[in-house]
Design a protein around this motif. Structure first.
Motif, PDB file in Angstrom:
ATOM      1  N   ARG B  49      35.416  40.430  24.098  1.00  0.00           N
ATOM      2  CA  ARG B  49      36.238  39.458  23.389  1.00  0.00           C
ATOM      3  C   ARG B  49      36.434  38.219  24.275  1.00  0.00           C
ATOM      4  O   ARG B  49      36.750  38.332  25.449  1.00  0.00           O
ATOM      5  N   GLU B  51      38.041  34.959  26.070  1.00  0.00           N
ATOM      6  CA  GLU B  51      39.387  34.780  26.610  1.00  0.00           C
ATOM      7  C   GLU B  51      40.265  34.045  25.598  1.00  0.00           C
ATOM      8  O   GLU B  51      39.800  33.166  24.876  1.00  0.00           O
ATOM      9  N   ASN B  52      41.517  34.433  25.586  1.00  0.00           N
ATOM     10  CA  ASN B  52      42.497  33.778  24.728  1.00  0.00           C
ATOM     11  C   ASN B  52      42.489  32.268  25.008  1.00  0.00           C
ATOM     12  O   ASN B  52      42.742  31.849  26.143  1.00  0.00           O
ATOM     13  N   PRO B  53      42.216  31.427  23.996  1.00  0.00           N
ATOM     14  CA  PRO B  53      42.179  29.971  24.228  1.00  0.00           C
ATOM     15  C   PRO B  53      43.478  29.419  24.804  1.00  0.00           C
ATOM     16  O   PRO B  53      43.473  28.386  25.471  1.00  0.00           O
ATOM     17  N   LEU B  54      44.587  30.108  24.561  1.00  0.00           N
ATOM     18  CA  LEU B  54      45.879  29.604  25.065  1.00  0.00           C
ATOM     19  C   LEU B  54      45.926  29.557  26.589  1.00  0.00           C
ATOM     20  O   LEU B  54      46.729  28.828  27.170  1.00  0.00           O
ATOM     21  N   TYR B  55      45.050  30.344  27.234  1.00  0.00           N
ATOM     22  CA  TYR B  55      44.996  30.294  28.708  1.00  0.00           C
ATOM     23  C   TYR B  55      44.615  28.903  29.208  1.00  0.00           C
ATOM     24  O   TYR B  55      44.931  28.541  30.333  1.00  0.00           O
ATOM     25  N   GLU B  56      43.920  28.140  28.357  1.00  0.00           N
ATOM     26  CA  GLU B  56      43.510  26.791  28.781  1.00  0.00           C
ATOM     27  C   GLU B  56      44.721  25.907  29.069  1.00  0.00           C
ATOM     28  O   GLU B  56      44.628  24.941  29.822  1.00  0.00           O
ATOM     29  N   LEU B  57      45.853  26.237  28.470  1.00  0.00           N
ATOM     30  CA  LEU B  57      47.070  25.457  28.714  1.00  0.00           C
ATOM     31  C   LEU B  57      47.733  25.841  30.028  1.00  0.00           C
ATOM     32  O   LEU B  57      48.726  25.221  30.417  1.00  0.00           O
ATOM     33  N   THR B  58      47.216  26.839  30.700  1.00  0.00           N
ATOM     34  CA  THR B  58      47.818  27.273  31.965  1.00  0.00           C
ATOM     35  C   THR B  58      46.960  26.842  33.157  1.00  0.00           C
ATOM     36  O   THR B  58      47.268  27.202  34.286  1.00  0.00           O
ATOM     37  N   LYS B  59      45.885  26.087  32.883  1.00  0.00           N
ATOM     38  CA  LYS B  59      44.972  25.702  33.974  1.00  0.00           C
ATOM     39  C   LYS B  59      45.144  24.234  34.344  1.00  0.00           C
ATOM     40  O   LYS B  59      45.604  23.445  33.550  1.00  0.00           O
TER      41      LYS B  59
END
Lengths: 146, 59
Positions: B49, B51-59
């Motif tokens: 699966r 990666e959760n796209p929301l992780y992009e807001l943590t980078k």
């Protein structure tokens, strides 16, 4: 109160989204850290359509148009992958929120909408930079470290 | 002691596939024998699966 437990439903408010996207925001790093932990713990992330609209408006007012576009792209992909749930308002909920807005000292209608939506969706906690608004209605908020 | 989470895959012939990053991390060489404890079995669907796209807001 530690609200960072797994499988919890977390409502992300407009202030939290803006702090996440705006790299110059004073809470940017601390909110990134909390949000990352929530994702790692597989929390169920929810928000609303009007919160997303509000975030886009605020980012544009801050002249962060490219960031607004990138944010919307992330939101749309997260929706498609079921990593984010965006709630739309129905007539009944909107009416309750407007009644609340007019009967209390709210300055922003969105906050009353959030409160009614959060009550209806049984949210475990709220990620926001304005916790006092929600705590007044006994809704638990995650506290950011200063 | 440092605990890390690693993922290995069972191949169609039943052999355990260990990727190069994992070999490097564990300093494994051909012929080495290791004792493993399985903590969790993850389906291939979950493993692949994105990666959760929301992780992009943590980078």
């Amino acid at each position: 109160m530690n609200l960072l437990n797994s499988s919890r439903t977390i409502f992300i408010s407009d202030s939290a989204w803006v702090a996440l996207v705006d790299q110059s925001h004073e809470k940017h790093q601390s909110i990134q850290s909390v949000f990352s932990t929530l994702l790692d713990q597989k929390s169920k992330i929810i928000t609303s359509s009007y919160v997303i609209d509000s975030v886009l408006e605020i980012l544009k007012q801050k002249k962060l148009t490219n960031e607004a576009k990138a944010f919307l792209d992330v939101i749309e992909r997260a929706l498609l992958s079921n990593d984010l749930k965006v709630h739309w308002l129905n007539r009944k909920l909107r009416r309750k929120a407007i009644d609340l807005f007019l009967s209390d000292d709210f300055e922003i209608l969105n906050r009353a909408l959030n409160i009614e939506l959060i009550k209806q969706k049984r949210v475990h906690s709220i990620l926001t930079l304005n916790p006092s608004i929600y705590e007044k209605y006994s809704l638990p908020c995650y506290k950011l470290d200063d | 002691m440092k605990t890390v989470q690693l993922v290995a895959e069972i191949a169609s012939d039943g052999k355990l596939l260990v990727n190069d990053d994992l070999k490097r991390l564990l300093q494994l060489h051909t012929g080495d024998k290791v004792e493993l404890t399985v903590r969790k079995i993850i389906s291939k669907k979950t493993l692949n699966r994105p990666e959760n796209p929301l992780y992009e807001l943590t980078k």
